[in-house]
Design a protein around this motif. Structure first.
Motif, PDB file in Angstrom:
ATOM      1  N   MET A 190      60.055  35.276  43.637  1.00 30.75           N
ATOM      2  CA  MET A 190      59.250  34.761  44.737  1.00 30.75           C
ATOM      3  C   MET A 190      58.325  33.689  44.218  1.00 30.75           C
ATOM      4  N   ASP A 191      58.216  32.565  44.940  1.00 25.32           N
ATOM      5  CA  ASP A 191      57.343  31.479  44.518  1.00 25.32           C
ATOM      6  C   ASP A 191      55.894  31.895  44.597  1.00 25.32           C
ATOM      7  N   GLN A 192      55.073  31.285  43.730  1.00 24.60           N
ATOM      8  CA  GLN A 192      53.659  31.615  43.737  1.00 24.60           C
ATOM      9  C   GLN A 192      53.013  31.134  45.027  1.00 24.60           C
ATOM     10  N   VAL A 193      52.121  31.941  45.574  1.00 27.22           N
ATOM     11  CA  VAL A 193      51.474  31.615  46.833  1.00 27.22           C
ATOM     12  C   VAL A 193      50.372  30.600  46.593  1.00 27.22           C
ATOM     13  N   PRO A 194      50.374  29.462  47.300  1.00 25.60           N
ATOM     14  CA  PRO A 194      49.297  28.503  47.146  1.00 25.60           C
ATOM     15  C   PRO A 194      47.955  29.155  47.433  1.00 25.60           C
ATOM     16  N   GLY A 195      47.010  28.828  46.621  1.00 27.86           N
ATOM     17  CA  GLY A 195      45.673  29.359  46.831  1.00 27.86           C
ATOM     18  C   GLY A 195      45.405  30.620  46.058  1.00 27.86           C
ATOM     19  N   SER A 196      46.454  31.236  45.453  1.00 32.87           N
ATOM     20  CA  SER A 196      46.232  32.436  44.661  1.00 32.87           C
ATOM     21  C   SER A 196      45.822  32.027  43.266  1.00 32.87           C
ATOM     22  N   GLY A 254      65.132  38.035  42.605  1.00 31.01           N
ATOM     23  CA  GLY A 254      64.916  37.270  43.826  1.00 31.01           C
ATOM     24  C   GLY A 254      65.460  37.892  45.085  1.00 31.01           C
ATOM     25  N   SER A 255      66.008  39.095  45.018  1.00 28.14           N
ATOM     26  CA  SER A 255      66.527  39.759  46.211  1.00 28.14           C
ATOM     27  C   SER A 255      65.419  40.513  46.932  1.00 28.14           C
ATOM     28  N   THR A 256      65.625  40.767  48.215  1.00 26.26           N
ATOM     29  CA  THR A 256      64.683  41.598  48.949  1.00 26.26           C
ATOM     30  C   THR A 256      64.804  43.040  48.468  1.00 26.26           C
ATOM     31  N   ILE A 257      63.700  43.768  48.493  1.00 27.76           N
ATOM     32  CA  ILE A 257      63.691  45.151  48.042  1.00 27.76           C
ATOM     33  C   ILE A 257      64.267  46.042  49.138  1.00 27.76           C
ATOM     34  N   ALA A 258      65.336  46.769  48.800  1.00 24.83           N
ATOM     35  CA  ALA A 258      66.017  47.610  49.777  1.00 24.83           C
ATOM     36  C   ALA A 258      65.305  48.942  49.944  1.00 24.83           C
ATOM     37  N   ALA A 259      65.420  49.502  51.141  1.00 21.40           N
ATOM     38  CA  ALA A 259      64.792  50.795  51.406  1.00 21.40           C
ATOM     39  C   ALA A 259      65.448  51.898  50.583  1.00 21.40           C
ATOM     40  N   ASN A 260      66.754  51.790  50.388  1.00 20.04           N
ATOM     41  CA  ASN A 260      67.486  52.779  49.580  1.00 20.04           C
ATOM     42  C   ASN A 260      68.113  52.069  48.387  1.00 20.04           C
ATOM     43  N   PRO A 261      67.484  52.132  47.211  1.00 16.23           N
ATOM     44  CA  PRO A 261      68.009  51.410  46.046  1.00 16.23           C
ATOM     45  C   PRO A 261      69.206  52.077  45.390  1.00 16.23           C
ATOM     46  N   ARG A 262      69.744  53.120  46.011  1.00 14.13           N
ATOM     47  CA  ARG A 262      70.905  53.812  45.453  1.00 14.13           C
ATOM     48  C   ARG A 262      72.155  53.662  46.322  1.00 14.13           C
ATOM     49  N   LEU A 263      72.065  52.919  47.393  1.00 16.08           N
ATOM     50  CA  LEU A 263      73.160  52.899  48.369  1.00 16.08           C
ATOM     51  C   LEU A 263      74.471  52.426  47.755  1.00 16.08           C
ATOM     52  N   VAL A 264      74.482  51.277  47.086  1.00 17.84           N
ATOM     53  CA  VAL A 264      75.721  50.748  46.515  1.00 17.84           C
ATOM     54  C   VAL A 264      76.240  51.680  45.423  1.00 17.84           C
ATOM     55  N   THR A 265      75.333  52.212  44.613  1.00 14.76           N
ATOM     56  CA  THR A 265      75.741  53.159  43.573  1.00 14.76           C
ATOM     57  C   THR A 265      76.416  54.374  44.192  1.00 14.76           C
ATOM     58  N   MET A 266      75.858  54.884  45.285  1.00 18.53           N
ATOM     59  CA  MET A 266      76.444  56.041  45.954  1.00 18.53           C
ATOM     60  C   MET A 266      77.825  55.708  46.517  1.00 18.53           C
ATOM     61  N   ILE A 267      77.976  54.511  47.067  1.00 16.74           N
ATOM     62  CA  ILE A 267      79.277  54.102  47.609  1.00 16.74           C
ATOM     63  C   ILE A 267      80.309  53.987  46.492  1.00 16.74           C
ATOM     64  N   LEU A 268      79.928  53.351  45.383  1.00 15.68           N
ATOM     65  CA  LEU A 268      80.839  53.232  44.247  1.00 15.68           C
ATOM     66  C   LEU A 268      81.237  54.601  43.717  1.00 15.68           C
ATOM     67  N   LEU A 269      80.260  55.478  43.612  1.00 17.17           N
ATOM     68  CA  LEU A 269      80.541  56.828  43.137  1.00 17.17           C
ATOM     69  C   LEU A 269      81.488  57.550  44.086  1.00 17.17           C
ATOM     70  N   GLY A 270      81.247  57.413  45.390  1.00 20.52           N
ATOM     71  CA  GLY A 270      82.111  58.048  46.379  1.00 20.52           C
ATOM     72  C   GLY A 270      83.537  57.534  46.321  1.00 20.52           C
ATOM     73  N   ILE A 271      83.708  56.216  46.140  1.00 22.82           N
ATOM     74  CA  ILE A 271      85.052  55.641  46.051  1.00 22.82           C
ATOM     75  C   ILE A 271      85.788  56.188  44.831  1.00 22.82           C
ATOM     76  N   ASN A 272      85.081  56.226  43.692  1.00 28.83           N
ATOM     77  CA  ASN A 272      85.704  56.735  42.471  1.00 28.83           C
ATOM     78  C   ASN A 272      86.132  58.189  42.622  1.00 28.83           C
ATOM     79  N   VAL A 273      85.265  59.010  43.201  1.00 27.43           N
ATOM     80  CA  VAL A 273      85.575  60.429  43.364  1.00 27.43           C
ATOM     81  C   VAL A 273      86.730  60.618  44.348  1.00 27.43           C
ATOM     82  N   ALA A 274      86.738  59.844  45.425  1.00 29.22           N
ATOM     83  CA  ALA A 274      87.813  59.962  46.419  1.00 29.22           C
ATOM     84  C   ALA A 274      89.161  59.593  45.812  1.00 29.22           C
TER      85      ALA A 274
END
Length: 305
Positions: free
Chosen positions: A1-7, A80-100
């Motif tokens: 994130m760019d520095q905020v002017p005035g900070s 530089g990405s937005t902070i996700a509410a669930n930081p494990r979502l992609v990991t859980m999906i990858l894990l689920g695909i592997n197990v399936a």
């Protein structure tokens, strides 16, 4: 994130003899830690623990009184990405695909299924069960990625999935979902490509180990970027490499290929300048993919030429 002017800006006279800047609020206190959002140097008294690294008091307050938009002040990860509410979502999906897929293989073996033979990583081989030549050199490029999600033994998938669950969420939180998934897939492809280049043409391999080693390499790069203690991850990396080369029936090529690609892609993601982040990130991933394609192309020419 760019520095905020005035900070508050980083003091120009805060550099010490060893090059460390001074805290933006306490210029006389040298520090190697920077805010994960605006990258201003912060001392221990000013650090506010966040989901990824530390933030400065100004970013925690959200820029109150600056008059900037909510979008401009939206929390950002170190990549530089937005902070996700669930930081494990992609990991859980990858894990689920592997197990399936493992379940399909495990029960399919009892039904005489040929899933492993059809989708494991193999350069070129004569397979009477599948009707002749098979492998990447025979045009089955999909094996480079399908093998990354394929496991045949309980101990193998258990170790890989535990590693994924341990390494994945912190990286997903730090890089963002899209970048994290891209890194995982490129590391897996890198492992397959090096296996294709160096392993015997009729030697099959499978498993997510290349992608897991890519996450391990990316973790080392991220910790170095955040100036965290590197000893634990370096010890873990060293032990894994020792087992890679000493334990029988391990495709060391996949481990090394995944490690190199994962570390290289992560370096480009966490060290990109803020004003050109997207360009550098895309460029890094494209270069990694082109290198993988080049390795596969050269090896294919060797096998079929």
């Amino acid at each position: 994130m760019d520095q905020v002017p005035g900070s508050p800006q980083e003091p120009h006279n805060a550099q010490s003899g060893d090059g460390l800047p001074g805290c933006y609020r306490h210029p006389d206190r040298q520090t190697g830690i920077r805010c994960a959002r605006c990258e201003k140097p912060i001392c221990p008294d000013c650090m506010v623990s966040a989901s990824v690294g530390f933030q400065c008091p100004d970013c925690v307050r959200g820029g109150s009184g600056t008059g900037h938009s909510a979008h401009a002040m939206a929390p950002r990860t170190i990549a530089g990405s937005t902070i996700a509410a669930n930081p494990r979502l992609v990991t859980m999906i990858l894990l689920g695909i592997n197990v399936a897929i493992f379940a399909a293989v495990y029960f399919g073996d009892r039904l005489h299924s040929d899933l492993v033979a059809r989708f494991d990583m193999i350069g070129l081989a004569l397979d009477p069960a599948l009707g002749g030549l098979v492998g990447v050199a025979d045009g089955q490029w999909y094996r480079l990625i399908t093998a990354v999600f394929l496991h045949q033994e309980i101990a193998h998938i258990a170790f890989n999935m535990l590693s994924l669950w341990w390494l994945g969420p912190p990286l997903e939180a730090a890089l963002g979902r899209a970048r994290y998934l891209t890194l995982y897939l490129l590391a897996g492809l890198g492992g397959s490509a090096l296996s294709y280049l160096l392993a015997a043409q009729n030697q099959p391999s499978l498993g997510a180990s290349g992608a897991i080693f890519g996450l391990l390499g990316a973790t080392a790069v991220l910790l170095r970027r955040l100036n965290y203690d590197m000893k634990p991850v370096l010890i873990l990396l060293g032990l894994n490499l020792v087992f890679t080369f000493l334990w029988p029936n391990i495709a060391w090529q996949a481990h090394v290929g995944g490690l190199v690609v994962g570390a290289a892609v992560a370096y480009g993601m966490v060290h990109a300048p803020r004003d050109r982040r997207t360009l550098v990130h895309i460029g890094t991933c494209v270069v990694a993919l082109l290198a993988i394609i080049a390795v596969v192309w050269v090896r294919t020419l060797q096998l079929v030429g």
